[in-house]
Enzyme design. Structure first.
Site, PDB file in Angstrom:
ATOM      1  N   ASP A  24       0.770  -1.407   0.698  1.00  0.00           N
ATOM      2  CA  ASP A  24       0.026   0.212  -0.050  1.00  0.00           C
ATOM      3  C   ASP A  24       1.147   1.390   0.066  1.00  0.00           C
ATOM      4  O   ASP A  24       1.969   0.899   0.509  1.00  0.00           O
ATOM      5  CB  ASP A  24      -0.786   0.333   1.209  1.00  0.00           C
ATOM      6  CG  ASP A  24      -2.338   0.520   1.234  1.00  0.00           C
ATOM      7  OD1 ASP A  24      -2.093   1.616  -0.402  1.00  0.00           O
ATOM      8  OD2 ASP A  24      -2.501   1.375   2.284  1.00  0.00           O
ATOM      9  N   ASN A  26       1.087   3.880  -3.226  1.00  0.00           N
ATOM     10  CA  ASN A  26       2.192   3.487  -3.993  1.00  0.00           C
ATOM     11  C   ASN A  26       1.124   4.674  -4.574  1.00  0.00           C
ATOM     12  O   ASN A  26       1.501   5.923  -5.323  1.00  0.00           O
ATOM     13  CB  ASN A  26       1.735   3.084  -5.236  1.00  0.00           C
ATOM     14  CG  ASN A  26       1.904   1.486  -4.995  1.00  0.00           C
ATOM     15  OD1 ASN A  26       3.047   1.742  -4.357  1.00  0.00           O
ATOM     16  ND2 ASN A  26       1.679   0.313  -6.110  1.00  0.00           N
ATOM     17  N   ARG A  28       0.133   7.670  -2.861  1.00  0.00           N
ATOM     18  CA  ARG A  28       0.626   8.593  -1.941  1.00  0.00           C
ATOM     19  C   ARG A  28       2.336   9.050  -2.481  1.00  0.00           C
ATOM     20  O   ARG A  28       1.998   9.851  -2.650  1.00  0.00           O
ATOM     21  CB  ARG A  28       0.440   8.170  -0.621  1.00  0.00           C
ATOM     22  CG  ARG A  28      -0.797   8.208   0.207  1.00  0.00           C
ATOM     23  CD  ARG A  28      -0.930   8.480   1.725  1.00  0.00           C
ATOM     24  NE  ARG A  28      -1.470   6.766   1.408  1.00  0.00           N
ATOM     25  CZ  ARG A  28      -0.903   5.692   2.503  1.00  0.00           C
ATOM     26  NH1 ARG A  28      -1.110   6.504   3.121  1.00  0.00           N
ATOM     27  NH2 ARG A  28      -1.477   4.025   2.075  1.00  0.00           N
ATOM     28  N   HIS A  41       2.911   2.892  -8.520  1.00  0.00           N
ATOM     29  CA  HIS A  41       2.673   1.895  -8.882  1.00  0.00           C
ATOM     30  C   HIS A  41       4.511   1.130  -9.782  1.00  0.00           C
ATOM     31  O   HIS A  41       4.062   0.335  -9.390  1.00  0.00           O
ATOM     32  CB  HIS A  41       1.329   1.619 -10.046  1.00  0.00           C
ATOM     33  CG  HIS A  41       0.016   1.578  -9.446  1.00  0.00           C
ATOM     34  ND1 HIS A  41      -0.227   1.568  -7.717  1.00  0.00           N
ATOM     35  CD2 HIS A  41      -1.063   2.549  -9.550  1.00  0.00           C
ATOM     36  CE1 HIS A  41      -1.512   1.719  -7.531  1.00  0.00           C
ATOM     37  NE2 HIS A  41      -1.932   2.632  -8.588  1.00  0.00           N
ATOM     38  N   SER A  69      -7.138  -5.754  -6.373  1.00  0.00           N
ATOM     39  CA  SER A  69      -8.133  -6.489  -5.657  1.00  0.00           C
ATOM     40  C   SER A  69      -9.487  -6.356  -5.523  1.00  0.00           C
ATOM     41  O   SER A  69      -9.613  -5.482  -6.742  1.00  0.00           O
ATOM     42  CB  SER A  69      -8.000  -5.914  -3.859  1.00  0.00           C
ATOM     43  OG  SER A  69      -8.884  -4.498  -4.420  1.00  0.00           O
ATOM     44  N   TRP A  73     -11.495  -2.115  -8.870  1.00  0.00           N
ATOM     45  CA  TRP A  73     -12.317  -1.639 -10.157  1.00  0.00           C
ATOM     46  C   TRP A  73     -12.541  -0.756  -9.641  1.00  0.00           C
ATOM     47  O   TRP A  73     -13.220   0.162 -11.071  1.00  0.00           O
ATOM     48  CB  TRP A  73     -13.156  -3.174 -10.726  1.00  0.00           C
ATOM     49  CG  TRP A  73     -12.954  -4.645 -11.112  1.00  0.00           C
ATOM     50  CD1 TRP A  73     -12.998  -5.618 -10.103  1.00  0.00           C
ATOM     51  CD2 TRP A  73     -12.173  -4.587 -12.259  1.00  0.00           C
ATOM     52  NE1 TRP A  73     -12.018  -6.427 -11.244  1.00  0.00           N
ATOM     53  CE2 TRP A  73     -12.043  -6.122 -11.845  1.00  0.00           C
ATOM     54  CE3 TRP A  73     -11.459  -3.641 -13.412  1.00  0.00           C
ATOM     55  CZ2 TRP A  73     -11.172  -7.129 -13.571  1.00  0.00           C
ATOM     56  CZ3 TRP A  73     -10.481  -4.913 -14.605  1.00  0.00           C
ATOM     57  CH2 TRP A  73     -10.305  -5.739 -13.831  1.00  0.00           C
ATOM     58  N   ARG A  75     -11.114   2.055  -8.988  1.00  0.00           N
ATOM     59  CA  ARG A  75     -10.698   3.014  -8.904  1.00  0.00           C
ATOM     60  C   ARG A  75     -10.959   3.918 -10.587  1.00  0.00           C
ATOM     61  O   ARG A  75     -11.658   3.139 -11.852  1.00  0.00           O
ATOM     62  CB  ARG A  75      -9.704   1.878  -8.386  1.00  0.00           C
ATOM     63  CG  ARG A  75      -8.767   2.086  -7.519  1.00  0.00           C
ATOM     64  CD  ARG A  75      -7.671   2.080  -7.385  1.00  0.00           C
ATOM     65  NE  ARG A  75      -7.297   1.740  -5.847  1.00  0.00           N
ATOM     66  CZ  ARG A  75      -6.281   2.083  -5.538  1.00  0.00           C
ATOM     67  NH1 ARG A  75      -5.435   2.165  -5.846  1.00  0.00           N
ATOM     68  NH2 ARG A  75      -6.273   1.820  -3.795  1.00  0.00           N
ATOM     69  N   LEU A 135      11.544 -20.361  -4.846  1.00  0.00           N
ATOM     70  CA  LEU A 135      10.476 -19.324  -3.851  1.00  0.00           C
ATOM     71  C   LEU A 135       9.128 -19.717  -5.236  1.00  0.00           C
ATOM     72  O   LEU A 135       8.989 -19.195  -6.519  1.00  0.00           O
ATOM     73  CB  LEU A 135      11.404 -17.877  -4.036  1.00  0.00           C
ATOM     74  CG  LEU A 135       9.943 -16.750  -3.641  1.00  0.00           C
ATOM     75  CD1 LEU A 135      10.369 -16.451  -1.973  1.00  0.00           C
ATOM     76  CD2 LEU A 135      10.292 -15.395  -3.881  1.00  0.00           C
TER      77      LEU A 135
END
Ligand code: FPP
Length: 254
Positions: A24, A26, A28, A41, A69, A73, A75, A135
């Site tokens: 969280d 990006n 700002r 982003h 998330s 959508w 946004r 990983l």
């Protein structure tokens, strides 16, 4: 004495097996620089690359990040399109390097809402990296914890299978990995925002004020050191669960 390498840090022996991150801040980060949100982003992708390499070096086995998330959508259309474009671009640029480093890619989330081009990109990245062992990287895209529970329950109901913890867990989008040990959220908010609602029942939560594009190895190590000092009891008493930051098998849902 200041730590020189990660191995020198207190608690470095208790690396979480599975780290999850809500990336969280990006927007700002970009706004502070009078840039469009999408610029934040883009920097977020670089922070994610740094984090993947740091996790590889620390032998974290699974990294799960919240990239888009079910609610994103809502946004502005320009930002949604920018995030889709960024995903396609990041995949074409980064998958060869990730593959070389032994990263196995998964994209938990609802594929039905995504364009054919995006789905093709996700599927080809997943297929290319399928046997990799260093990983597991889960990039949650069009994902929501409530969606995940509903889709798993719906499939069981359709197949006439009894719904219990075991069958529901097996049908969820992260059934291929153990539950997260540590969940980090950057950006100063202290909530889950519909991320891994089922899987984070016993996850240690770590909130930091830094913005995601600034996240680096130092910030990761702060979270890992904090995690190493936690006592995880999984519903037991302190005496029964003596100070372990990592679950022992079978104790996960005790
Ligand atoms: C939250 O910050 C971040 C997102 C909604 C997107 C996260 C995506 C990335 C880090 C890029 C990696 C993605 C791909 C496509 C691989 P925010 O925009 O809510 O920030 P704010 O709270 O400051 O507005």
């Amino acid at each position: 004495m200041t730590a020189k390498t990660f191995e020198d840090l207190p608690g470095a022996g208790r690396v979480p097996r599975h780290v999850a991150i809500v990336m969280d801040g990006n927007g700002r980060w970009a706004q502070k620089r009078h840039l469009p949100r999408v610029a934040g982003h883009k920097q977020g992708v670089d922070a994610l690359k740094r984090t993947v390499h740091a996790c590889l070096r620390r032998r974290v086995q699974v990294l799960t990040v919240f990239a888009f998330s079910s609610e994103n959508w809502n946004r502005p259309a320009e930002e949604v399109a920018g995030l889709m474009e960024l995903l396609v671009l990041a995949l074409s640029r980064e998958v060869p390097e990730l593959h070389k480093n032994g990263v196995q890619l998964h994209f938990p989330g609802d594929k039905t809402g995504l364009s054919a081009r995006v789905v093709r990109g996700l599927e080809s990245a997943a297929v290319k990296t399928v046997g990799n062992q260093a990983l597991v990287l889960n990039v949650c895209f069009n994902y929501g914890g409530r969606w995940d529970m509903v889709q798993a329950a719906r499939r069981l109901a359709e197949q006439g299978i009894e719904i219990n913890e075991e069958t529901l867990s097996a049908g969820m989008a992260l059934a291929h990995v153990p539950d997260p040990d540590l969940l980090i959220r950057t950006g100063g908010e202290s909530r889950l925002s519909n991320f891994l609602l089922w899987q984070s029942a016993y996850t240690e939560l770590y909130f930091s004020d830094g913005l995601w594009p600034d996240f680096d190895e130092i910030e990761l190590d702060k979270a890992l050191t904090d995690f190493a000092g936690r006592e995880r009891r999984f519903g037991q008493t302190s005496a029964q669960a003596p100070g372990s930051a990592l679950p022992t098998s079978g104790r996960q849902h005790a």
